[in-house]
Structure formats: C-alpha cells, structure tokens
Motif scaffolding. Sequence first.
Motif, PDB file in Angstrom:
ATOM      1  N   ALA A  93      10.634  -1.063  -2.154  1.00  0.00           N
ATOM      2  CA  ALA A  93       9.537  -0.631  -1.798  1.00  0.00           C
ATOM      3  C   ALA A  93       8.381   0.488  -1.561  1.00  0.00           C
ATOM      4  N   VAL A  94       7.485   0.669  -1.692  1.00  0.00           N
ATOM      5  CA  VAL A  94       6.041   1.273  -2.087  1.00  0.00           C
ATOM      6  C   VAL A  94       5.590   1.831  -0.840  1.00  0.00           C
ATOM      7  N   TRP A  95       5.340   2.354  -0.285  1.00  0.00           N
ATOM      8  CA  TRP A  95       4.238   2.831   1.165  1.00  0.00           C
ATOM      9  C   TRP A  95       4.149   4.232   0.774  1.00  0.00           C
ATOM     10  N   GLY A  96       2.742   4.233   1.770  1.00  0.00           N
ATOM     11  CA  GLY A  96       2.070   5.450   2.267  1.00  0.00           C
ATOM     12  C   GLY A  96       0.797   5.077   2.594  1.00  0.00           C
ATOM     13  N   ARG A  97      -0.403   5.754   2.524  1.00  0.00           N
ATOM     14  CA  ARG A  97      -1.585   5.557   3.865  1.00  0.00           C
ATOM     15  C   ARG A  97      -2.854   6.217   2.302  1.00  0.00           C
ATOM     16  N   MET A  98      -3.519   6.046   1.998  1.00  0.00           N
ATOM     17  CA  MET A  98      -4.556   6.296   1.779  1.00  0.00           C
ATOM     18  C   MET A  98      -5.089   7.341   2.155  1.00  0.00           C
ATOM     19  N   PRO A  99      -6.077   8.290   1.391  1.00  0.00           N
ATOM     20  CA  PRO A  99      -6.365   9.512   1.836  1.00  0.00           C
ATOM     21  C   PRO A  99      -7.582   9.416   2.297  1.00  0.00           C
TER      22      PRO A  99
END
Length: 215
Positions: A208-214
């Motif tokens: 899985a890949v996860w994160g928040r955009m700047p």
Amino acid sequence: MDTEEQARAYAEADFSESNSLFMRLLARHASGGLPGTAALDLGCGPADIVHRLLRTYPRLHCDALDGAMTMLEQARTTLEAGGEPFAGRWQLIHDRLPSSRLEGCRYDLILSNSLLHHLHDPQVLWQTIRTQANPDALVLVMDLFRPPSAGWAEALVETYVADEPEVLRSDFRHSLFAAYEPCEVVEQLNTAGLEGFEVGVVSDRHLAVWGRMPG
C-alpha cells in the motif's frame, strides 16, 4: 478486463478480504476525518470499493474511472443497488490514464486498488494523482507486489483462487508477475515528486501507498 468473460469472472469472485483490508487502511489513515467530500477511484472495476466508500462516508461523492466498459457495466449494477442513499453521489467515467475526462476536476480523496500493475508506465497513475488532488488530499493506493519466486506466486494462486475459473487464475498469476516490488514503487514515487508518501507491505501479496498532498 476487456472481455465479458473476464469482467464476469472478476465481478463474481470473492474479493471481500482484500477490499475489507483496503477499507481498514482507509479508516486508519482517515482517522482524523476526510479532508473533504470529493473522491476519485482510479481503476474502479466492479465498484465494490466505491459501494463500501459511499456506505461508510455518507457525505462523500465519488467519481469512478475504469478503462473497460464491461467492468463499468458491472459497476453500474453494483452502485444502482445502493438505492436512494447513493442517488446523485457517484459518476462512472470510461477512460484510461492519462484521462482528459478528469481535466479541471480536483479531489479531496484519491483511491486506487489493483490498478498499478496493469500500467505499462506507472507514472501515469502518480502524475494523475498529482494533477487531480486538492491540497491536503488523502491518497491511498493498494496493489499486489511481485513475489520473489515462481513457487511463491504459484502458492498464492493455489491459496486464493484455486476454486475460481481458469480465466481468473490465469489473470491473477499474470498480475503477480506484472506487479512491482516495494522498492520499485518507492523509486516511482521519488520520480513523481511524491517522496512524502509511505510504502508498506500490508498482506502476503499486497503493498500500500498512502500520504497527504502538501497543503
């Protein structure tokens, strides 16, 4: 999934375990609340994830894109079964990435499950995410990862799709070999300028890949 046989086999298969895993990951990474109400599912398939998403988050509207009309026909059936609570909250988009149909659209939540390994150029996914995401948008991508050996791949086939039609067993086997290793996905993200996203192995066959955009 361009043929009716493939689409029917895929839609009738039991992916509840992996789709439930996807939703648990989303709940974990959205524990502080979703950043908005506009969602995009890239490679939606028969739309089980979209159905779960709309049921779980009643304020959400989701655009769902897939390159196979046969899959979108299954998706329409799935979402129409949601009835009145789903009315006006979803839109199906028939296109491949990069998609001109998404031009001018921005989203607070971008999801993709089992699309990455189908792409000859993975950057079309990551660049689409960069282009279509609002500031602070939440991103969750899940996909298969490539097993380290043919024996491992065959064991996964026997474990998870042994009783499925041959077309599905063959597709799953080919998908495993077409999938990326976690380190390759990290390199893709670095190339795309998404170094802040995290990559992790979340099952015996999924990353899985996860994160928040700047912001």
